[in-house]
Structures are given as C-alpha cells and as structure tokens.
Design an enzyme around this catalytic site. Structure first.
Site, PDB file in Angstrom:
ATOM      1  N   SER A 165      44.205  45.378  34.363  1.00  0.00           N
ATOM      2  CA  SER A 165      45.187  46.445  34.162  1.00  0.00           C
ATOM      3  C   SER A 165      46.517  45.876  33.685  1.00  0.00           C
ATOM      4  CB  SER A 165      45.403  47.212  35.465  1.00  0.00           C
ATOM      5  OG  SER A 165      46.099  46.410  36.408  1.00  0.00           O
ATOM      6  N   GLU A 184      43.907  41.188  27.745  1.00  0.00           N
ATOM      7  CA  GLU A 184      43.412  42.514  27.347  1.00  0.00           C
ATOM      8  C   GLU A 184      43.641  43.420  28.537  1.00  0.00           C
ATOM      9  OE1 GLU A 184      40.939  44.902  28.327  1.00  0.00           O
ATOM     10  OE2 GLU A 184      39.401  44.819  26.772  1.00  0.00           O
ATOM     11  N   CYS A 192      37.609  50.020  29.206  1.00  0.00           N
ATOM     12  CA  CYS A 192      39.022  50.118  28.842  1.00  0.00           C
ATOM     13  C   CYS A 192      39.245  50.802  27.500  1.00  0.00           C
ATOM     14  CB  CYS A 192      39.656  48.732  28.837  1.00  0.00           C
ATOM     15  SG  CYS A 192      38.768  47.535  27.834  1.00  0.00           S
ATOM     16  N   GLU A 245      45.248  56.003  32.940  1.00  0.00           N
ATOM     17  CA  GLU A 245      43.895  55.618  32.548  1.00  0.00           C
ATOM     18  C   GLU A 245      42.908  56.115  33.609  1.00  0.00           C
ATOM     19  OE1 GLU A 245      41.580  51.734  30.758  1.00  0.00           O
ATOM     20  OE2 GLU A 245      43.232  51.420  32.161  1.00  0.00           O
TER      21      GLU A 245
END
Length: 475
Positions: free
Chosen positions: A225, A246, A280, A378
């Site tokens: 995250s 990432e 993701c 998210e």
C-alpha cells in the site's frame, strides 16, 4: 501441515519463534514457519553483504546459469509450489498457475536479458576522448512482498536482482510465506552461493523496520500500500538508498457509449472477481456512459451471478475468499457506507451462506458518487462500483481525481476517443479494450502509486548503477 524453515546464508535454519499459517477459506492451520526476529534479520543482511563482493563480480553468464538452474528446480516442483499458494491464500487451484508461471518467466527473461546487456560508447564532440558507459550492481537489495500474489510478487524482485548481481533479502508477508519459503528450499537444494538469496518472514514492526533502517541495503523494493511505502521510505532514511515500489491503486474504467459492452463486462468482471478483487490494478471505479448504463449493468450482473465461489482443488472455482477478517470487515464497511450514502446494492454485499471462511459475495453497486469512501479508497475486494457519466471531459476529470496513478481502463470503438483518454489519463498504465500483463511489459505507477519499475528490461535499472569511463586519446 507444511513446515518451513528460514533460508539465510545458503542454509535452512530454524528459529526459536514460529508462526502458524491460516487458510482463509477453512480457518484451519495449514502450515507453520520459523519466524525471524531482529537477530535473523541482521544475519540475512550480513550474509547478503558478504555475498556482494563475489556475486556482483560473477560473470553475467554464470549468474544466468544459476538462475536457469533455479528455474529448472522450480519447474520440477510445480505442484508443491502451487499447493503452498493454494493453501496459504485459498486461491483457486487454476489461478495458482499464474503465480507459478510468473516465477518461471522471470527467471527465464532476466537470465537472458543480463547476458545481452552491452556497454555503450558515447560520442565525444571534440574528438579528444573516448567514453564508455557501463552498468554495475548497486549493492544489497531488500524486498518486501505483499500477500496477494505470493510467487508472482517474489518473481518481480528475484529475477532482476539476481541477474543484476545484487544479493537479495526477501521478506514475504507473514500471511503468505509458505511459497517463498519453499523457494528458499529450492535455493538450498541447488547449492546457490551463500547469501545471494535470503528469505525470512517476521513482523513488520520488528523485522521489516530492522531491514529498512539498516545501512546495508542499497535498494529497498516493495509491493504494498501507499502508506506502507511511505513508512518504508521514512524508516530507510538512515542512509541514501534507492526505492522501487509498486503501491496502491484506484483504477478508473471508462465504458464509453460506443464500447463493446460484452467485452467490457468480461474484462471488468474477470479482473474484478479474480483473486477476490485483491489486485492492485483492478478497476476501482467503473464509469459508464448514461446511454448504455442499463444494458451494461445487466451484463455485469449476469456475469457476477455466474461466479462460482469456494475452495476445492478438484472443482472449477472462480473466486476464493478475501485474505483475513480485517480485509472482510474493511470491504463490508465500504459497501455499507456506500449504501448509507445513496448507492444501490444490486447484488451481493454479504458473506455467502454455509461457509466458515472469509468469503465475500461478488458485489455490484450502482449510483456510486465521489462523496463515498468506496469511490476514494482502494476496495481490494470483489466489489464493482458503477458511476454514470454523460460528458467525456467531466469523466476524465473525475477519473484523474485521485492521488493514485497505477492502472486505468478505456472501452471504446472510436480511435479519437481512445486517443483522447489515453493521452490525458494520469496513470502509469492505460489498458484499452482489454488487459495484458507479462514479464516483458513494464509495470509501474505515477503519483502516489510508486516509483521504479517491475517487469521488462526497465526493472534492471532499479538494481544497476551507471558508470562512465572517459579516456584521453592523447597523453
């Protein structure tokens, strides 16, 4: 039950502490690992540091041979590696093949890539010097892995680091360490030089912070995250380091009036319900043009109702559970908050009947807007949030209105429309009328979705430093 040991300094070792691994579908203990503490973290870092002088100077062809030897061992142990992923995540058996194959592909790709990198001659404008630009390993790398794709995430780091000549300390998530520990067993089995790869799992606040704060790593690389990324950067500020991360996403998918709706529904549902939405790059906000909204929603509902949820190695399961109780609770709170603020629940929104694990039904929400948490945060779960739009300029503004910048999707049959969105969407990746990921394709985000690159030749730049040698032609 699987029992796994730490892999440090070329050896499998047992620590004093253990961690039980819980299958999120059955809530049963399926494994136990030796868990690392600060002592083991320091051992791994020192082992990697000791290995750097020899591994960094090992010819690229020899490093590639070791990578291919590990690849062969991975292939020979496919069933066991996939079983580890299947048990620790309750991932459908068919889906474990993707995790496994990415590890094979990464070792193949980077073993080939590193032997084909050549020095570059630079032009001297005055003709007085010759200049050669070369690349060399930057130092020890430390990798922190997310739990959602245990072997795939390992593959993204293992391949380029080994190829570049950077000894690697890998910390898999304590939720899903079995498959990474199994790779450590293979490294030990093939006799990989000591310290080149070290694999240990432990708590983030002790082991993770000890690795980040150490001055040994030259590279800290992460899949996780945005908040975790910020923490690792802050903790790692004890020395100058490179970061390759990432991080979180909030992907928009824009379904235009002229889109092939069956294709759009297939792609969005496919990536949204795969891995229980714990991806993701999966669409977080699905913007649908008002002229096709009703038809598109019906197509999505038809597909969502057909998703087979469960955990059975011998059945064609489409979707497993989410990872744990906290994940389930967070998803459910987002769905309930959206409903309380005006969203319409079209399907799902609860735990399926008759199951014990952390399953969440395939869920579809309509009438979602920007005031809702599910729009801003998210989701990381099997929930499709649909927003209706009428104007291309406004939907572009809405799509870009996020601090995340990882992936985005466009569905249209009009080239001008596609070009417009592709040019102006502020995301590292724009997927048009489909979705494609491969080890040779760069994967990266902008804004708060990370730095550096996973996959492709570009990933090697996170582990290699440039060196210029300039020589006077006349002395």
């Amino acid at each position: 039950m699987l029992s796994k040991q730490l892999y440090i300094g070329g050896k499998l070792i047992t620590s004093d502490a253990t961690t039980e691994i819980i299958n999120p579908a059955t809530l049963e203990v399926v494994g136990e690992i030796s868990a690392a503490g600060i002592n083991e973290a320091n051992m791994a870092l020192e082992s990697a540091q000791e290995a750097f002088s020899s591994w960094s100077t090992t010819p690229a062809t020899e490093r590639a041979q070791w990578m291919l030897k590990l690849r062969d061992a991975v292939i020979a142990n496919e069933q066991h590696l996939r079983e580890c992923v299947h048990l620790e995540m309750a991932k459908p058996w068919q889906s474990t093949a993707d995790d496994f194959q990415m590890l094979v592909d990464s070792l193949n790709f980077y073993a080939d890539a590193i032997v084909n990198i050549a020095d570059e001659e630079l032009k001297d404008n005055e003709g007085t010097h010759s200049h050669v630009l070369s690349r060399e390993p930057v130092g020890v790398a430390a990798a922190f892995l997310a739990w959602n794709f245990p072997l795939l995430n390992l593959a993204y780091k293992l391949g380029p680091a080994m190829a570049a000549g950077c000894p690697l300390v890998v910390k898999p998530s304590s939720k899903t360490p079995l498959s990474a520990y199994a790779v450590g067993e293979l490294c030990e089995k093939i006799g990989l030089p000591a310290g080149v790869v070290n694999i240990l799992s432990g708590t983030d606040s002790t082991v993770g912070d000890a690795i980040s704060a150490s001055t040994i790593p030259s590279v800290l690389t992460l899949i996780g995250s945005t908040n975790v990324g910020k923490h690792v950067i802050a903790t790692g500020a004890t020395s100058i380091k490179r970061y390759s991360m990432e991080l979180g996403g909030n992907a928009p998918a824009i379904v235009c009036s002229d889109a092939n709706l069956d294709n759009a529904a297939d792609v969005i549902c496919g990536v949204k319900f795969a891995n229980a939405g714990q991806i993701c790059v999966t669409p977080n906000r699905v913007f649908v043009h008002e002229s096709v909204a009703d038809e598109f929603i019906e197509k999505v509902l038809t597909r969502a109702k057909a998703v087979k949820v469960g955990f059975d190695k011998n059945e064609a399961i489409d979707m497993g559970p989410v990872m744990d109780a906290n994940s389930w609770q967070r998803i459910d709170e987002l769905v309930k908050d959206a409903q309380q603020n005006g969203a319409q629940l079209q399907l799902g929104g609860k735990k399926p009947a008759g199951v014990n694990g952390y399953f969440y039904e395939p869920t579809v929400l309509t009438n979602v807007d920007s005031s809702m948490k599910i729009y801003k945060d998210e989701i990381f779960g099997p929930v499709i949030s649909i927003i209706i739009f009428s104007d291309n300029e406004q939907v572009l503004s809405d799509a870009n209105d996020t601090e995340a910048g990882l992936s985005s999707f466009i569905f249209s049959s009009n080239e001008d429309t596609i070009s417009y969105f592709a040019k102006h969407l502020r995301f590292g990746e724009v997927q048009v009328n489909g979705i494609k990921y491969s080890i040779n394709l760069p994967h990266f985000g902008i804004k708060q979705s990370g730095v550096g690159v996973d996959c492709s030749l570009l990933a090697l730049d996170d582990y290699l430093a440039y060196k210029r040698v300039s020589r006077a032609l006349k002395v």
